[in-house]
Design an enzyme around this catalytic site. Structure first.
Site, short mmCIF file in Angstrom:
data_model
loop_
_atom_site.label_atom_id
_atom_site.label_comp_id
_atom_site.label_asym_id
_atom_site.label_seq_id
_atom_site.Cartn_x
_atom_site.Cartn_y
_atom_site.Cartn_z
N ASP A 176 0.81 -1.21 0.00
CA ASP A 176 0.00 0.00 0.00
C ASP A 176 0.85 1.26 0.00
O ASP A 176 0.43 2.31 -0.49
CB ASP A 176 -0.92 0.01 1.23
CG ASP A 176 -1.94 -1.12 1.19
OD1 ASP A 176 -2.14 -1.68 0.09
OD2 ASP A 176 -2.52 -1.44 2.24
N GLY A 177 2.06 1.17 0.55
CA GLY A 177 2.93 2.33 0.60
C GLY A 177 3.32 2.86 -0.77
O GLY A 177 3.55 4.06 -0.94
#
Length: 431
Positions: A176-177
């Site tokens: 997700d980063g």
């Protein structure tokens, strides 16, 4: 109603603070037959005109993404609000450039990165943009076979190179980063983002890399489902005091004890959340929270989280907040370990303006971060203004916005996982 006068209401042009005062055109006149009602406590015969000065809905999101992509318009929309389930991506012109974002220092992503880049350059004849520090990885720079491919890449450096109107769409390899990082690279219009799940959690990355060729080809051909993930426009204003200086007749700079105030302004586009906390101090965080200019509460605790619906499943849910679907126009306010049993998380309309300042009697300063980055100290006199941004992140769906979200809840957060209750048989019913 019968006998009521015809009222012609002309809505004032909506000016959104995130659009720098530019009017949003297209407001039509509304004509309704209704009785005039007084909102005051005076006699029934008196009335006054009541007009909203600010919309409770968020600003209309920009539906062009990068130089060539836009959202396919649905002719069956009602009141210009498109059904999220019908949001589709289309291209004005065939896409020619792609930004590939890879998680740094992750050896497991080297092979997928190389395969994807070779497919994009040699098979699809795309212009590939890659961050400079990705190519500085010894595992990539030392690969002679891959060296011929890297010479065709266009490179950029964060905070130094502007990618606006250069990239047609984005492919993320990681967790997700990587999607949060892609959002931070674009302070205005964001190209469509296709995220492959090659990280640890993968709540925002619905695609699996096993069939990347057919999936990427489908996106290039257009007409894919997308979800518009709203962002927060954050403005940090810092007061700084400097000693006044003057120059004497001999040209010598003299500094006296007088102080003069100056302001430093910084703006950020935030996809997940803005976190204000007490930092290294052992004292409670003590910050005032304003909504549309009105003080609504003082946060006394470890801090406060202001999140988007996308961010409601991140830090906010760990602090006890509810999970909000990304298509819901809202802003969530979640206290962090409040020193009050009645301070619960709240959801406010996306069109409001929030302001956070240190309380005048706060014992210590506060610290703020934006999607976990750009952490900085907030002192007395500083302010943080938060509104819904006009520029969402168009995230490409694997299936559709609803199914993808519930799939992530089940697979990543194990939402409502419980052992099934045993069936009650006929013999058990007798007892």
């Amino acid at each position: 109603m019968d006998g009521g006068p015809e009222v012609r209401v002309e809505a004032a042009p909506y000016c959104c603070s995130t659009c720098d005062g530019e009017e949003v055109s297209g407001r039509k006149l509304l004509r309704k037959n209704r009785k005039a009602r007084s909102l005051s406590t005076s006699s029934a015969g008196s009335s006054f005109e009541f007009r909203r000065t600010q919309s409770l809905h968020g600003p209309s999101p920009v539906t062009t993404f990068g130089p060539k992509a836009c959202m396919l318009q649905n002719p069956h929309t009602v009141m210009h609000i498109q059904d999220p389930a019908s949001q589709r991506l289309t291209w004005n012109k065939p896409p020619k450039s792609v930004l590939v974002i890879k998680k740094i220092r992750d050896a497991s992503l080297l092979q997928p990165f190389k395969e994807l880049c070779m497919f994009l350059t040699e098979v699809k004849d795309m212009i590939v943009y890659v961050e400079q520090k990705v190519l500085e990885d010894p595992a990539i720079s030392g690969d002679e076979n891959f060296g011929a491919i890297t010479k065709k890449f266009c490179t950029f450096r964060e905070d130094l190179d502007d990618l606006s109107n250069r990239v047609d769409f984005i492919i993320c390899l990681g967790g997700d980063g990587t999607l949060l990082y892609a959002s931070s690279l674009f302070q205005e219009s964001v190209p469509p983002v296709m995220a492959f799940h090659l990280g640890s959690l993968g709540f925002l990355t619905p695609f699996k890399f096993d069939t990347y060729q057919s999936q990427v080809t489908q996106i290039i051909e257009g007409n894919a489902a997308i979800i518009l993930r709203s962002r927060l426009k954050v403005c940090v204003i810092k007061d700084s005091w400097e000693k006044k200086a003057r120059v004497d007749e001999k040209g010598i700079i003299l500094i006296n004890g007088d102080l003069e105030s100056s302001q430093k302004v910084a703006q950020y586009q935030v996809l997940n959340e803005v976190v204000v906390d007490r930092g290294p101090s052992s004292y409670l965080s003590n910050v005032d929270l304003f909504l549309d200019g009105h003080l609504i509460t003082t946060v006394q605790g470890d801090g406060v989280i202001v999140s988007t619906p996308t961010g409601s499943t991140a830090y906010a849910v760990a602090a006890g907040a509810s999970m909000i679907h990304p298509n819901v126009p809202a802003i969530m306010i979640t206290p962090i370990c409040p020193h009050s049993l009645s301070f619960r998380p709240i959801v406010v309309p996306a069109g409001v303006e929030l302001k956070i300042m240190l309380s005048c009697d706060a014992r210590n300063t506060a610290w703020v971060s934006f999607d976990g980055r750009k952490r900085q100290e907030i002192c007395h006199g500083d302010s943080i203004t938060i509104t819904t941004s006009c520029f969402p992140v168009p995230s490409i769906c694997f299936r559709d916005p609803v199914n993808d979200w519930f799939e992530s809840l089940a697979q990543c957060l194990h939402w409502n996982v419980r052992k099934k209750q045993n069936y009650l048989g006929s013999e058990d019913e007798e007892f």
